[in-house]
Design a protein around this motif. Structure first.
Motif, mmCIF file in Angstrom:
data_model
loop_
_atom_site.group_PDB
_atom_site.id
_atom_site.type_symbol
_atom_site.label_atom_id
_atom_site.label_comp_id
_atom_site.label_asym_id
_atom_site.label_seq_id
_atom_site.Cartn_x
_atom_site.Cartn_y
_atom_site.Cartn_z
ATOM 1 N N HIS A 66 72.539 -6.957 -7.919
ATOM 2 C CA HIS A 66 72.174 -6.428 -6.584
ATOM 3 C C HIS A 66 73.227 -6.759 -5.465
ATOM 4 C CE1 HIS A 66 68.703 -3.404 -6.847
ATOM 5 N NE2 HIS A 66 68.115 -4.287 -7.292
ATOM 6 N N LEU A 67 73.116 -8.129 -5.552
ATOM 7 C CA LEU A 67 73.551 -8.642 -4.175
ATOM 8 C C LEU A 67 75.194 -8.877 -4.456
ATOM 9 C CD1 LEU A 67 70.791 -11.068 -3.565
ATOM 10 C CD2 LEU A 67 71.344 -9.163 -2.062
ATOM 11 N N ARG A 68 75.637 -9.375 -5.430
ATOM 12 C CA ARG A 68 77.204 -9.521 -5.739
ATOM 13 C C ARG A 68 77.794 -10.303 -4.547
ATOM 14 N NH1 ARG A 68 79.584 -5.763 -9.010
ATOM 15 N NH2 ARG A 68 81.541 -5.369 -7.612
ATOM 16 N N PHE A 69 77.357 -11.563 -4.368
ATOM 17 C CA PHE A 69 77.648 -12.549 -3.375
ATOM 18 C C PHE A 69 79.258 -12.811 -3.326
ATOM 19 C CE2 PHE A 69 73.044 -13.945 -3.178
ATOM 20 C CZ PHE A 69 72.912 -13.079 -1.901
ATOM 21 N N ALA A 70 79.830 -12.745 -2.476
ATOM 22 C CA ALA A 70 80.984 -13.646 -2.377
ATOM 23 C C ALA A 70 81.227 -14.599 -1.235
ATOM 24 C CB ALA A 70 82.192 -12.532 -2.141
ATOM 25 N N VAL A 71 81.986 -15.347 -1.559
ATOM 26 C CA VAL A 71 82.587 -16.653 -0.575
ATOM 27 C C VAL A 71 83.856 -16.067 0.243
ATOM 28 C CG1 VAL A 71 83.309 -19.133 -0.072
ATOM 29 C CG2 VAL A 71 81.121 -18.359 -1.577
ATOM 30 N N CYS A 72 84.143 -16.176 1.316
ATOM 31 C CA CYS A 72 85.377 -15.917 1.997
ATOM 32 C C CYS A 72 86.068 -16.951 1.902
ATOM 33 C CB CYS A 72 85.108 -15.082 3.215
ATOM 34 S SG CYS A 72 84.991 -16.250 4.743
ATOM 35 N N TYR A 73 87.348 -16.791 1.746
ATOM 36 C CA TYR A 73 88.399 -18.052 1.696
ATOM 37 C C TYR A 73 88.570 -18.358 3.205
ATOM 38 C CZ TYR A 73 91.528 -20.504 -1.457
ATOM 39 O OH TYR A 73 91.970 -21.358 -2.266
ATOM 40 N N TRP A 74 88.873 -17.641 4.241
ATOM 41 C CA TRP A 74 89.399 -17.623 5.492
ATOM 42 C C TRP A 74 88.229 -18.703 6.349
ATOM 43 C CZ3 TRP A 74 88.254 -13.207 3.449
ATOM 44 C CH2 TRP A 74 87.296 -12.447 3.944
ATOM 45 N N HIS A 75 87.039 -18.326 6.382
ATOM 46 C CA HIS A 75 86.129 -19.244 7.281
ATOM 47 C C HIS A 75 85.753 -20.475 6.432
ATOM 48 C CE1 HIS A 75 85.908 -16.259 10.395
ATOM 49 N NE2 HIS A 75 85.026 -15.515 9.871
ATOM 50 N N THR A 76 85.578 -20.338 5.163
ATOM 51 C CA THR A 76 85.136 -21.456 4.411
ATOM 52 C C THR A 76 86.441 -22.682 4.278
ATOM 53 O OG1 THR A 76 84.001 -19.734 3.279
ATOM 54 C CG2 THR A 76 84.026 -22.012 2.440
ATOM 55 N N PHE A 77 87.381 -22.203 4.047
ATOM 56 C CA PHE A 77 88.493 -23.224 3.741
ATOM 57 C C PHE A 77 89.693 -23.270 4.867
ATOM 58 C CE2 PHE A 77 86.746 -21.512 -0.400
ATOM 59 C CZ PHE A 77 85.952 -22.396 -0.702
ATOM 60 N N CYS A 78 89.665 -22.389 5.683
ATOM 61 C CA CYS A 78 90.840 -22.500 6.633
ATOM 62 C C CYS A 78 90.459 -22.888 8.058
ATOM 63 C CB CYS A 78 91.493 -21.209 6.725
ATOM 64 S SG CYS A 78 92.122 -20.513 5.088
ATOM 65 N N TRP A 79 89.168 -22.780 8.445
ATOM 66 C CA TRP A 79 88.436 -22.800 9.637
ATOM 67 C C TRP A 79 88.320 -24.362 9.944
ATOM 68 C CZ3 TRP A 79 87.225 -22.079 14.636
ATOM 69 C CH2 TRP A 79 86.028 -22.588 14.911
ATOM 70 N N ASP A 80 89.018 -24.922 11.037
ATOM 71 C CA ASP A 80 88.897 -26.337 11.149
ATOM 72 C C ASP A 80 88.203 -26.668 12.444
ATOM 73 O OD1 ASP A 80 90.809 -25.569 13.064
ATOM 74 O OD2 ASP A 80 92.451 -26.799 12.337
ATOM 75 N N GLY A 81 87.660 -25.961 13.285
ATOM 76 C CA GLY A 81 86.776 -26.351 14.177
ATOM 77 C C GLY A 81 87.553 -26.124 15.634
ATOM 78 N N VAL A 82 88.838 -25.404 15.659
ATOM 79 C CA VAL A 82 89.550 -25.612 16.975
ATOM 80 C C VAL A 82 88.795 -24.441 17.597
ATOM 81 C CG1 VAL A 82 91.756 -26.403 16.450
ATOM 82 C CG2 VAL A 82 91.244 -23.945 16.082
#
Ligand code: XLS
Ligand code: NI
Ligand code: NI
Length: 437
Positions: free
Chosen positions: A41-57
């Motif tokens: 039903h839910l077919r979850f996905a993790v997005c690359y950009w916010h998860t691995f590229c976002w550094d808090g600036v």
């Protein structure tokens, strides 16, 4: 396996009584709900950009979460380490899918050819990791908004060379998405909009965007890509006026350029809020227009005027949205992609997991509530009841081609029709929903 997440164990379902912060309390992947497992039903996905590229600036401060894969001296080694950590995380969470922009996964080179080679190298690595882990690609996309060459748009840029560059970049992004058996290819109109009408020819810009999208669809068929092409609506940010304002606006655009049967929408919760709609409004419109594709799951702060991309945590809101997703038949190629990012003070690796675990449990709990609403059925039957007058032959006759304003007017006069108001019973309906959430 990298050591980024230390000794954290895979997150598993422990049930609602569990107090383990890294366990699922509602997401039980194999549990069957309305004929399908929760995972299906839910077919979850993790997005690359916010998860691995976002550094808090932020505009006032520097990075708060520098990552070990940020290696300016050897950016490709960094990209490989990032991929390693990404697949560790997909496995820890047990998500079936991920999503990425070309520029998230590999550094931009000195030329487009070099950038494309970097993307291909990393996607070859993805192919191996996908094979090993069984994780699939929900969608790929091209970043046509970060580099300054796109400041005045990609396909809508006044400079035809930017249109050409964008087409070339999208071709490569589609090729790698196809290679990785992506379920969809997404186009979010990053800077397809304008800041001031005074310097903008909106007719040309829309025509160019329409042609661009046709080129994408033609290429999809040429290479035999079987996934769906999705447009992601957003009303503003980064440009003041984005052309793909909301689902209904996108539908008008698709109709005008002959693409309403070729392209669907990827609806983002926060973008719906920014457009002045509810999330469920956008889902219901997409169902109505036959263009529902996929979801970018997050939540938006209701007081801010920008896209805050927070993890979903509001079960009653998500439950109503899920109700309409189920009503439309659920996901086919689409899924629930977490286009969600940490707050800048959430600097521990484990925070990435807390965000996703909470978001997944919110969606799972919402799914259970929505399924109950469907199974119990009184909401739908009340709505059917409300429109029951339209089931009669005379009512249907008004919609047939034989009817005219004169014939309808004559019947009103003949029968002395005098409609009496009927209660819409909004509070009754709202209470009905609250029985399930
Ligand atoms: C930005 C968008 C973006 C798309 C992919 O607001 O949500 O992240 O999902 O380009
Ligand atoms: Ni998005
Ligand atoms: Ni967003």
């Amino acid at each position: 396996m990298s050591d980024f997440f230390g000794d954290i164990k895979p997150v598993i379902y422990e049930g609602p009584e569990s107090s383990n912060p890294l366990a699922y309390r509602y997401y039980d992947p194999k549990r069957v709900v309305m004929g399908k497992t929760m995972e299906e039903h839910l077919r979850f996905a993790v997005c690359y950009w916010h998860t691995f590229c976002w550094d808090g600036v932020d505009p006032f401060g520097q990075s708060t979460m520098p990552r070990p894969w940020d290696k300016p001296a050897d950016a490709m080694a960094g990209a490989r380490l990032k991929a390693e950590v990404a697949f560790d995380m997909f496995s820890l969470l047990g998500v079936p899918y991920f999503s990425f922009h070309d520029r998230d996964i590999a550094p931009e080179g000195a030329t487009l050819a070099e950038s494309n080679r970097n993307v291909q190298e990393i996607t070859d690595l993805f192919a191996e990791k996908m094979q090993e882990t069984g994780v699939g690609l929900l969608w790929g996309t091209a970043n046509l908004f970060s580099n300054k060459r796109f400041m005045a748009g990609a396909s809508t840029n006044p400079d035809p060379d930017v249109f050409a560059y964008s087409a070339a970049q999208v071709k490569n992004a589609m090729d790698v998405t196809h290679k990785l058996n992506g379920q969809n290819y997404v186009l979010w109109g990053g800077r397809e909009g304008y800041e001031t009408l005074l310097n903008t020819d909106t007719k040309r810009e829309l025509d160019h965007m329409g042609r661009f999208l046709n080129l994408v669809v033609e290429y999809k068929h040429k290479i035999g890509f079987e996934g769906a092409i999705l447009i992601e609506p957003k009303p503003q940010e980064p440009t003041k006026h984005q052309y793909d304002f909301d689902v209904s606006t996108v539908y008008g655009f698709l109709k005008k350029y002959g693409l309403e049967n070729e392209v669907k929408v990827n609806i983002e919760v926060g973008h719906a809020v920014l457009a002045g709609h509810s999330f469920e409004h956008e889902i219901a419109m997409a169902n109505t227009l036959g263009i529902f594709g996929s979801i970018d799951g997050n939540r938006n702060d209701y007081q801010s005027g920008w896209d805050t991309d927070q993890f979903p945590n509001n079960v009653p809101e998500m439950a109503v949205a899920m109700y309409y997703i189920l009503q439309g038949g659920g996901f086919t190629t689409g899924g629930m992609n977490f286009d969600s990012k940490l707050r800048r003070q959430s600097t521990d690796p484990a925070d990435l997991l807390y965000g996703h675990v909470g978001g997944m449990d919110t969606c799972a709990r919402a799914l259970l509530a929505a399924a109950k609403m469907h199974e119990e059925g009184s909401l739908q039957s009340q709505v059917n009841q409300r429109y029951a007058g339209w089931d009669s032959e005379v009512a249907q006759a008004m919609l047939s081609e034989d009817a005219s304003l004169e014939s309808i007017a004559a019947r009103v006069e003949r029968e002395g029709i005098d409609p009496q108001p009927q209660s819409g019973r909004q509070e009754y309906y709202e209470n009905l929903v609250n029985r399930f959430v």
